[in-house]
Enzyme design. Structure first.
Site, PDB file in Angstrom:
ATOM      1  CD  GLN A 206      14.416 -39.079 -45.220  1.00 14.32           C
ATOM      2  OE1 GLN A 206      14.250 -40.156 -44.396  1.00 14.32           O
ATOM      3  NE2 GLN A 206      14.976 -38.072 -44.796  1.00 14.32           N
TER       4      GLN A 206
ATOM      5  CG  HIS B  86      10.619 -42.709 -48.353  1.00 12.15           C
ATOM      6  ND1 HIS B  86      10.804 -41.923 -47.113  1.00 12.15           N
ATOM      7  CD2 HIS B  86      11.709 -43.545 -48.254  1.00 12.15           C
ATOM      8  CE1 HIS B  86      11.896 -42.771 -46.436  1.00 12.15           C
ATOM      9  NE2 HIS B  86      12.579 -43.526 -47.056  1.00 12.15           N
TER      10      HIS B  86
ATOM     11  CB  CYS C  65      -7.613 -55.583 -62.485  1.00 12.21           C
ATOM     12  SG  CYS C  65      -6.863 -55.127 -60.971  1.00 12.21           S
TER      13      CYS C  65
HETATM   14  N1  APR Z   1      12.448 -26.927 -40.112  1.00 14.44           N
HETATM   15  C1  APR Z   1      13.525 -27.720 -40.236  1.00 14.44           C
HETATM   16  N2  APR Z   1      13.496 -29.048 -39.434  1.00 14.44           N
HETATM   17  C2  APR Z   1      12.259 -29.163 -38.733  1.00 14.44           C
HETATM   18  C3  APR Z   1      11.319 -28.077 -38.870  1.00 14.44           C
HETATM   19  C4  APR Z   1      11.370 -27.067 -39.442  1.00 14.44           C
HETATM   20  N3  APR Z   1      10.483 -26.098 -39.425  1.00 14.44           N
HETATM   21  N4  APR Z   1      10.175 -28.646 -37.834  1.00 14.44           N
HETATM   22  C5  APR Z   1      10.645 -29.970 -37.699  1.00 14.44           C
HETATM   23  N5  APR Z   1      11.771 -30.157 -38.039  1.00 14.44           N
HETATM   24  C6  APR Z   1      12.479 -31.635 -37.744  1.00 14.44           C
HETATM   25  C7  APR Z   1      12.472 -32.101 -36.574  1.00 14.44           C
HETATM   26  O1  APR Z   1      13.183 -31.760 -35.595  1.00 14.44           O
HETATM   27  C8  APR Z   1      12.766 -33.490 -37.066  1.00 14.44           C
HETATM   28  O2  APR Z   1      14.292 -33.854 -36.736  1.00 14.44           O
HETATM   29  O3  APR Z   1      12.298 -32.350 -39.062  1.00 14.44           O
HETATM   30  C9  APR Z   1      12.402 -33.570 -38.481  1.00 14.44           C
HETATM   31  C10 APR Z   1      11.238 -34.474 -38.771  1.00 14.44           C
HETATM   32  O4  APR Z   1      11.475 -35.845 -38.478  1.00 14.44           O
HETATM   33  P1  APR Z   1      10.423 -36.997 -39.183  1.00 14.44           P
HETATM   34  O5  APR Z   1       9.289 -36.673 -38.660  1.00 14.44           O
HETATM   35  O6  APR Z   1      11.122 -38.281 -38.569  1.00 14.44           O
HETATM   36  O7  APR Z   1      10.510 -36.899 -40.549  1.00 14.44           O
HETATM   37  P2  APR Z   1      11.687 -37.757 -41.662  1.00 14.44           P
HETATM   38  O8  APR Z   1      12.992 -37.779 -41.095  1.00 14.44           O
HETATM   39  O9  APR Z   1      11.305 -37.239 -42.830  1.00 14.44           O
HETATM   40  O10 APR Z   1      11.118 -39.263 -41.485  1.00 14.44           O
HETATM   41  C11 APR Z   1      11.737 -39.978 -42.409  1.00 14.44           C
HETATM   42  O11 APR Z   1      10.192 -41.795 -41.846  1.00 14.44           O
HETATM   43  O12 APR Z   1       7.889 -42.368 -41.424  1.00 14.44           O
HETATM   44  C12 APR Z   1       8.925 -42.327 -42.268  1.00 14.44           C
HETATM   45  O13 APR Z   1       8.515 -42.522 -44.641  1.00 14.44           O
HETATM   46  C13 APR Z   1       8.534 -41.626 -43.426  1.00 14.44           C
HETATM   47  O14 APR Z   1       9.854 -40.294 -44.960  1.00 14.44           O
HETATM   48  C14 APR Z   1       9.421 -40.446 -43.569  1.00 14.44           C
HETATM   49  C15 APR Z   1      10.595 -41.120 -42.897  1.00 14.44           C
END
Ligand code: APR
Length: 251
Positions: free
Chosen positions: A102, A120, A151
């Site tokens: 993502q 994404h 453009c």
């Molecule tokens: N290792 C593993 N996981 C981690 C770490 C780490 N060091 N640090 C944080 N996390 C976890 C958090 O606990 C959380 O569950 O990573 C996750 C991040 O979640 P989000 O910030 O919501 O990211 P994501 O799930 O990729 O979001 C999905 O939302 O805003 C849109 O387009 C954006 O691609 C993104 C999508």
């Protein structure tokens, strides 16, 4: 070693077509903040005001000033961390087939994974919102914000804004590999955004073992994840790869 970790090693050592679904958490240890939870970008700015296609169409300058310029600053400094390298190692070992990410940071490809579905999109390229003319992000002249196409249209990253569809090819292929995989590694995602968050369900419904790596529980942990490994990806993945290598080296 916890039971889940030991079971994850056993399952991955036998796997032939594992798939990883990664989210922002896998890049946190590369200095890229997540979107949600502690230090999350959406805790600071409202995604509907700055990361939605309607916001960009209405006021591209503000979206560039508040979101896109800052993303570029952070991504330009980021490098793959031990978690990205761990997934590249699993591909080298013939265990991991595809990464569905993502993330738009390109760190999986820089770590060495060759089959990466950018669910994404990617920040590495930009295109004109009006005529689709394309350019590498590194070539974009940022002396004028928002940067314009010849453009007259406005340039924007090849990332999917909220309110935009997932590219058909990325969606279709992600569903295909999720349905066919024997193991799905779900790493660093809050599993809150669809349709990406449906991939672990597709994998599980088709008989895959779901291994989740995250320091926090998510909506998947109790419902979908057979083997939740609670912790940072940069710690857990290298440990998994190291133990798998030992297992494979021991006749
Ligand atoms: N290792 C593993 N996981 C981690 C770490 C780490 N060091 N640090 C944080 N996390 C976890 C958090 O606990 C959380 O569950 O990573 C996750 C991040 O979640 P989000 O910030 O919501 O990211 P994501 O799930 O990729 O979001 C999905 O939302 O805003 C849109 O387009 C954006 O691609 C993104 C999508």
């Amino acid at each position: 070693m916890s039971d889940s970790f030991e079971n994850a090693v056993n399952v991955l050592t036998q796997a032939k077509k594992a798939v990883a679904l990664t989210g922002a958490g896998i890049s946190v240890e590369s200095g890229i903040p997540p979107f949600r939870g502690k230090g999350g970008l959406w805790e600071k700015i409202d995604p509907m005001k700055y990361a939605h296609i309607d916001a960009f169409l209405e006021d591209p300058k503000t979206v560039w000033d508040v979101l896109i310029k800052n993303m570029k600053t952070v991504l330009d400094k980021a490098h793959p961390n031990a978690a990205h390298t761990g997934l590249a190692d699993l591909e080298q070992l013939g265990i991991l087939q595809t990464v569905i990410t993502q993330n738009v940071d390109g760190l999986h490809q820089r770590a060495g994974n060759r089959d990466v579905i950018e669910f994404h999109g990617s920040f590495a390229r930009m295109h004109c919102q009006s005529c689709d003319w394309a350019i590498e992000t590194a070539q974009v002249d940022l002396s004028e914000i928002p940067p314009r196409c010849g453009c007259g249209g406005f340039l924007r990253p090849d990332c999917i804004f909220f309110g935009e569809l997932i590219p058909h090819e990325a969606l279709f292929r992600s569903q295909q590999v999720s349905a066919a995989c024997d193991v799905m590694l779900v790493i660093g995602t809050s599993a809150t955004v669809q349709p990406a968050a449906s991939m672990p369900f597709i994998a599980r419904d088709n008989g895959a073992v779901v291994i989740e790596i995250n320091p926090e529980p998510t909506s998947l942990t109790q419902r979908i994840s057979h083997l939740p490994l609670m912790g940072a990806a940069g710690t857990i993945l290298p440990r998994l790869v190291g133990t798998i290598r030992q297992r494979l080296a021991t006749p």
